[in-house]
Scaffold this motif. Structure first.
Motif, short mmCIF file in Angstrom:
data_model
loop_
_atom_site.label_atom_id
_atom_site.label_comp_id
_atom_site.label_asym_id
_atom_site.label_seq_id
_atom_site.Cartn_x
_atom_site.Cartn_y
_atom_site.Cartn_z
N PRO A 33 -91.30 -61.23 24.78
CA PRO A 33 -91.75 -61.03 23.39
C PRO A 33 -92.82 -62.06 23.01
O PRO A 33 -92.76 -63.22 23.45
CB PRO A 33 -90.46 -61.24 22.57
N ALA A 34 -93.77 -61.65 22.20
CA ALA A 34 -94.86 -62.55 21.80
C ALA A 34 -94.33 -63.79 21.10
O ALA A 34 -94.94 -64.86 21.18
CB ALA A 34 -95.85 -61.82 20.91
N VAL A 35 -93.20 -63.66 20.39
CA VAL A 35 -92.66 -64.80 19.65
C VAL A 35 -92.34 -65.96 20.57
O VAL A 35 -92.47 -67.13 20.18
CB VAL A 35 -91.41 -64.37 18.84
N VAL A 36 -91.95 -65.69 21.81
CA VAL A 36 -91.66 -66.76 22.77
C VAL A 36 -92.91 -67.59 23.01
O VAL A 36 -92.89 -68.83 22.96
CB VAL A 36 -91.11 -66.18 24.09
N GLY A 37 -94.04 -66.91 23.26
CA GLY A 37 -95.28 -67.63 23.48
C GLY A 37 -95.75 -68.38 22.25
O GLY A 37 -96.29 -69.49 22.36
N GLU A 38 -95.56 -67.80 21.07
CA GLU A 38 -96.03 -68.44 19.84
C GLU A 38 -95.22 -69.68 19.51
O GLU A 38 -95.76 -70.67 19.01
CB GLU A 38 -95.99 -67.42 18.70
N ILE A 39 -93.92 -69.65 19.80
CA ILE A 39 -93.11 -70.86 19.60
C ILE A 39 -93.52 -71.94 20.59
O ILE A 39 -93.67 -73.11 20.23
CB ILE A 39 -91.61 -70.54 19.77
N VAL A 40 -93.73 -71.54 21.84
CA VAL A 40 -94.17 -72.50 22.86
C VAL A 40 -95.52 -73.10 22.48
O VAL A 40 -95.78 -74.29 22.71
CB VAL A 40 -94.23 -71.83 24.25
N ALA A 41 -96.40 -72.30 21.87
CA ALA A 41 -97.69 -72.81 21.42
C ALA A 41 -97.49 -73.94 20.42
O ALA A 41 -98.17 -74.98 20.48
CB ALA A 41 -98.52 -71.69 20.79
N GLY A 42 -96.58 -73.74 19.46
CA GLY A 42 -96.31 -74.80 18.49
C GLY A 42 -95.73 -76.03 19.14
O GLY A 42 -96.09 -77.17 18.80
N VAL A 43 -94.83 -75.84 20.11
CA VAL A 43 -94.24 -76.98 20.81
C VAL A 43 -95.32 -77.76 21.56
O VAL A 43 -95.33 -79.00 21.56
CB VAL A 43 -93.14 -76.50 21.77
N CYS A 44 -96.25 -77.03 22.18
CA CYS A 44 -97.33 -77.69 22.93
C CYS A 44 -98.28 -78.46 22.01
O CYS A 44 -98.93 -79.41 22.45
CB CYS A 44 -98.11 -76.66 23.73
N CYS A 45 -98.40 -78.02 20.76
CA CYS A 45 -99.25 -78.72 19.79
C CYS A 45 -98.50 -79.82 19.06
O CYS A 45 -99.08 -80.48 18.18
CB CYS A 45 -99.81 -77.73 18.77
N GLY A 46 -97.23 -80.00 19.38
CA GLY A 46 -96.41 -80.97 18.67
C GLY A 46 -96.23 -82.27 19.43
O GLY A 46 -96.96 -82.57 20.39
N PRO A 47 -95.23 -83.06 19.03
CA PRO A 47 -95.03 -84.39 19.63
C PRO A 47 -94.68 -84.37 21.11
O PRO A 47 -94.81 -85.39 21.78
CB PRO A 47 -93.86 -84.96 18.81
N LEU A 48 -94.21 -83.22 21.61
CA LEU A 48 -93.78 -83.18 23.01
C LEU A 48 -94.92 -83.45 23.96
O LEU A 48 -94.74 -84.12 24.99
CB LEU A 48 -93.16 -81.81 23.31
#
Length: 430
Positions: A33-48
């Protein structure tokens, strides 16, 4: 908003939307599902992954509230569509095996989530321990009905035995989750009690006043309109939606319940074409704004501080989430007489948390029912459980279980999903 802030705002929105769409496209190519990629996108742009200096350049602190407001508007539109697309006849058809699956899919993970939360509350509860325990149980029990419906539609499984059973059970489970979450928000929120006491009046006004007014409004506006959506109708509905959101927030329940409730009381009988037009218009706007919500949610995920104890907690959360949902779904299905060939693959479908989990977690974080550490771990759980379904759906065992059958009990009326109106285009592009 001064000129520098405006510049930063528009640049941040453009970059985050581009990243979200890129990761969403990559997820769909991987049959996720696209939502999986979109959440991962936010994680990649975050503190991680990004240092603070880069994050503040990408999303300056003065821009973050503006992004949050824009994402909230996208979420409100989505919840309105979810309420509007909720088929009352679908829930009335909840009986037999579907009732057993639905009950098991909610009660078992809810109970296991509460049991897991009891020892964790002392370390992780930012406020009320009871609120933390109840909230974690609710978060464990949800199934992402919108994501599930979209996955089934994409794979042409909505009319198969397993698709029918999963849709009906997930619809009931999500409804129970929203109701119980609203109760927790009322109990552990900070709104004065006199406002909360007006909540039944709000519900009564929606049913007795707003719904009849909507029927008359829609009847007048659509007379002679043919197969077109009158230009002034959608803005009027948005006004009603936002007013309902404001009322719900003022009363002490989250604005998402106001959006969902306004969609749920929208007239359906005799307005099928209108509903299709309205949901399409809302989905077109939501397609731009909702990915921002996923990215903003992912930006809050920070796993840097996880030590051995926190990693053990994350492992336990994953185990309880997967095993609890699987045991509940499989046990409920088998006790209801469902064939094991359907019951086992059904556990993978019902384990998807996706968007529903994110919304619930965001509410818990805003109300300080959970802290940022638990929020981050639960987001990881939501991504993992949603992504797990893809490989299972591609197995030969699932393909055999998903074959259409002549004795499939028909749904009273198949629910339309968030983007199902574009289903033919999606299938042709594949």
């Amino acid at each position: 908003m001064n000129s520098p802030t405006a510049v930063h705002f528009f640049l941040s929105v453009s970059v985050l939307l581009a990243v979200a769409k890129l990761f969403g496209s990559l997820a769909r190519r991987a049959r996720q599902p696209a939502v999986v990629g979109e959440i991962v996108a936010g994680v990649c742009c975050g503190p991680l992954l990004l240092p603070a200096s880069v994050r503040h350049t990408l999303v300056p602190p003065d821009v973050q509230p503006l992004l949050g407001a824009l994402a909230a508007l996208g979420l409100a539109l989505f919840m309105f569509v979810l309420g509007y697309e909720l088929e009352h006849t679908l829930l009335r058809g909840l009986r037999g095996s579907a009732l057993g699956v639905a009950a098991g899919s909610v009660t078992v993970p809810l109970a296991l989530g509460i049991l897991l939360a009891l020892p964790l509350a002392k370390q992780y509860a930012p406020g009320s321990k009871t609120g933390f325990v109840l909230f974690l149980g609710i978060a464990m029990s949800v199934t992402a009905f919108p994501v599930l419906a979209r996955v089934l539609a994409d794979r042409r499984l909505t009319a198969t035995p397993i698709g029918v059973l999963a849709l009906v059970s997930a619809a009931f489970g999500d409804l129970v989750a929203w109701i119980t979450l609203a109760g927790v928000v009322v109990l552990f929120g900070t709104t004065p009690q006199w406002r909360i006491s007006l909540l039944p009046v709000y519900v009564l006004v929606l049913l007795v006043v707003v719904r009849p007014l909507l029927e008359r409004l829609l009847g007048r506006r659509t007379d002679g309109a043919g197969d077109r959506l009158p230009p002034t109708l959608f803005p009027l509905l948005v006004v009603g939606l936002l007013t309902s959101c404001a009322a719900a927030e003022w009363l002490g329940v989250h604005y998402i319940f106001g959006a969902f409730a306004f969609g749920a009381v929208m007239p359906r009988s005799g307005f099928e074409d209108l509903r299709r037009h309205v949901t399409e218009r809302a989905n077109h706007i939501g397609a731009l704004l909702l990915p921002l919500y996923f990215v903003v949610a992912g930006l809050k995920v920070d796993l840097h501080g996880l030590g051995p104890a926190s990693l053990l907690t994350l492992t336990l959360i994953l185990l309880v989430a997967v095993a609890g949902k699987a045991a509940g779904v499989y046990g409920g299905a088998r006790l209801s007489g469902v064939d094991p060939r359907l019951a086992l693959p059904l556990t993978a479908l019902m384990n998807m948390r996706g968007l529903t989990e994110l919304v619930i977690l965001s509410v818990g974080l805003e109300l300080h029912l959970i802290n940022s550490t638990v929020y981050s771990m639960m987001v990881v759980m939501a991504v993992v459980t949603t992504a797990m379904a893809g490989p299972v759906l591609d197995t030969r065992r699932f393909a055999i279980a998903a074959q259409p059958a002549d004795d499939v009990p028909p749904l009273p009326q198949q629910p339309r999903t968030a983007r199902e109106s574009d289903k033919e285009l999606t299938e042709n592009s594949r």
